[in-house]
Design an enzyme around this catalytic site. Structure first.
Site, PDB file in Angstrom:
ATOM      1  N   ASP A  24       0.843  -1.196   0.000  1.00 51.20           N
ATOM      2  CA  ASP A  24       0.000   0.000   0.000  1.00 51.20           C
ATOM      3  C   ASP A  24       0.877   1.245   0.000  1.00 51.20           C
ATOM      4  O   ASP A  24       1.819   1.346   0.805  1.00 51.20           O
ATOM      5  CB  ASP A  24      -0.886   0.038   1.247  1.00 51.20           C
ATOM      6  CG  ASP A  24      -2.092  -0.874   1.146  1.00 51.20           C
ATOM      7  OD1 ASP A  24      -2.232  -1.570   0.130  1.00 51.20           O
ATOM      8  OD2 ASP A  24      -2.897  -0.890   2.104  1.00 51.20           O
ATOM      9  N   LYS A  81      -8.249   0.459  -5.177  1.00 49.94           N
ATOM     10  CA  LYS A  81      -9.415  -0.130  -4.526  1.00 49.94           C
ATOM     11  C   LYS A  81     -10.719   0.526  -4.969  1.00 49.94           C
ATOM     12  O   LYS A  81     -10.799   1.744  -5.120  1.00 49.94           O
ATOM     13  CB  LYS A  81      -9.296   0.002  -3.000  1.00 49.94           C
ATOM     14  CG  LYS A  81      -8.140  -0.774  -2.384  1.00 49.94           C
ATOM     15  CD  LYS A  81      -8.128  -0.593  -0.864  1.00 49.94           C
ATOM     16  CE  LYS A  81      -6.928  -1.268  -0.225  1.00 49.94           C
ATOM     17  NZ  LYS A  81      -6.981  -2.738  -0.315  1.00 49.94           N
ATOM     18  N   GLY A 153      -5.266  -3.002   8.883  1.00 53.92           N
ATOM     19  CA  GLY A 153      -4.968  -1.848   9.717  1.00 53.92           C
ATOM     20  C   GLY A 153      -4.708  -2.157  11.170  1.00 53.92           C
ATOM     21  O   GLY A 153      -4.661  -1.256  11.998  1.00 53.92           O
ATOM     22  N   ARG A 165      -6.354 -20.787   6.989  1.00 55.74           N
ATOM     23  CA  ARG A 165      -6.637 -22.147   7.467  1.00 55.74           C
ATOM     24  C   ARG A 165      -8.039 -22.584   7.034  1.00 55.74           C
ATOM     25  O   ARG A 165      -8.246 -23.742   6.645  1.00 55.74           O
ATOM     26  CB  ARG A 165      -6.502 -22.221   8.984  1.00 55.74           C
ATOM     27  CG  ARG A 165      -5.071 -22.160   9.476  1.00 55.74           C
ATOM     28  CD  ARG A 165      -4.911 -22.744  10.870  1.00 55.74           C
ATOM     29  NE  ARG A 165      -3.559 -22.563  11.357  1.00 55.74           N
ATOM     30  CZ  ARG A 165      -2.521 -23.323  11.031  1.00 55.74           C
ATOM     31  NH1 ARG A 165      -2.696 -24.327  10.178  1.00 55.74           N
ATOM     32  NH2 ARG A 165      -1.321 -23.093  11.528  1.00 55.74           N
ATOM     33  N   GLY A 219      -2.986  -7.390   8.351  1.00 48.73           N
ATOM     34  CA  GLY A 219      -2.232  -7.537   9.595  1.00 48.73           C
ATOM     35  C   GLY A 219      -0.804  -7.994   9.443  1.00 48.73           C
ATOM     36  O   GLY A 219      -0.132  -8.270  10.443  1.00 48.73           O
ATOM     37  N   SER A 241      -0.676  -1.265   6.134  1.00 47.33           N
ATOM     38  CA  SER A 241      -0.166  -0.280   7.084  1.00 47.33           C
ATOM     39  C   SER A 241       1.191  -0.672   7.649  1.00 47.33           C
ATOM     40  O   SER A 241       1.904   0.164   8.196  1.00 47.33           O
ATOM     41  CB  SER A 241      -1.170  -0.118   8.229  1.00 47.33           C
ATOM     42  OG  SER A 241      -2.481   0.024   7.740  1.00 47.33           O
TER      43      SER A 241
END
Length: 299
Positions: A24, A81, A153, A165, A219, A241
């Protein structure tokens, strides 16, 4: 035959960034840092997910002029996006020549029920998924790439792990039923659980994986996070992020690229993880109010 050729072309572009990192970026300077670090592509947006989460409000498609500035500044593919269901935002992004459109739950959904009919576009799409059903429904709509939704984020990889998973477990069930000749169970699974045509289920059974590339997102903040997702079977990673909210973006970006390419070499991952500076401050998922969870958007 035309549809098949178009699908192959879109999926072919997605495979070009396989084993790579999509970063990003919010401006030309960040895009150049990403390119120099070895990013396979950049995602151009005005606010990274961490800022969208903090600032709130309605998150929309980025200014086309900003996206074009980034396209002019780098030689690697540029993605952008669009809101879930907002086919006009997607039309605009296609018209300015973005290389791939992310129909993203990070932005505020425009349609809470219907996703974009991605088959109506020439540009390839990437979409998020929490499980096999979501992944296959997006592919049935025309997505050329799938990514875990994770919880964008947060700097917390736990949701991305959970989603990967879930996809892997769903694929294992499909393959198991198929190999045991349990076609009735597969038909029931396709109709009642996954809600997709049997044709896609059989493709998964034959390939023993999704029929499109599957990236990790949401994440990922460290080289070890990236390698973890790759070892779980991802084809590449998106980092939002985690780079430009860290203490040393240039070094961290290069380290995550190295770890993604060399995900099965712990000694190298340990080496590139040294002296990276402070990582972005993470958020525990259980501290996020239910209505603020982004991954729940778009099923």
């Amino acid at each position: 035959m035309k549809k098949l050729g178009t699908d192959l072309l879109k999926r072919g572009f997605a495979k070009m960034v396989k084993h790579g990192v999509v970063m990003d970026v919010t401006n030309v300077e960040q895009a150049k840092i990403a390119e120099e670090a070895g990013a396979a592509a950049v995602m151009a947006l005005e606010r990274v997910p961490a800022d969208i989460r903090v600032q709130g409000g309605v998150a929309r498609m980025s200014d086309p002029d900003m996206i074009l500035e980034i396209k002019d500044a780098v030689s690697i593919p540029v993605m952008a996006k669009a809101r879930i269901g907002h086919f006009v935002e997607a039309q605009v992004l296609e018209s300015i020549g973005v290389d791939m459109i992310d129909e993203s739950e990070v932005l505020t959904p425009a349609d809470e029920i219907n996703h974009i009919n991605k088959k109506a576009f020439t540009a390839p799409f990437v979409c998020g998924a929490r499980n096999l059903g979501e992944a296959l429904r997006r592919i049935d709509e025309g997505a050329a790439m799938i990514r875990t939704k994770g919880e964008a984020g947060t700097g917390n990889v736990v949701e991305a792990v959970k989603h990967m998973r879930a996809v892997n477990e769903g694929i294992a069930r499909v393959v198991g039923y198929h190999e045991m000749g349990l076609e009735a169970e597969l038909v029931q699974m396709a109709r009642n659980e996954l809600k997709v045509p049997m044709e896609i289920i059989l493709e998964v059974a034959k390939l023993k994986r999704l029929p499109v590339v599957n990236f990790a997102a949401g994440g990922i903040a460290t080289p070890a996070d990236a390698a973890l997702m790759m070892q779980m079977g991802c084809d590449g990673v998106f980092v939002g992020s985690g780079i430009f909210k860290s203490g040393n973006p240039e070094i961290r970006a290069k380290a995550i690229v190295e770890a993604t390419y060399n995900f099965d070499k712990p000694e190298l991952i340990g080496e590139v993880s040294k002296n990276l500076g402070e990582a972005m401050v993470g958020i525990n998922i259980d501290q996020i109010p239910e209505e603020m969870l982004l991954a729940k958007r778009g099923i």
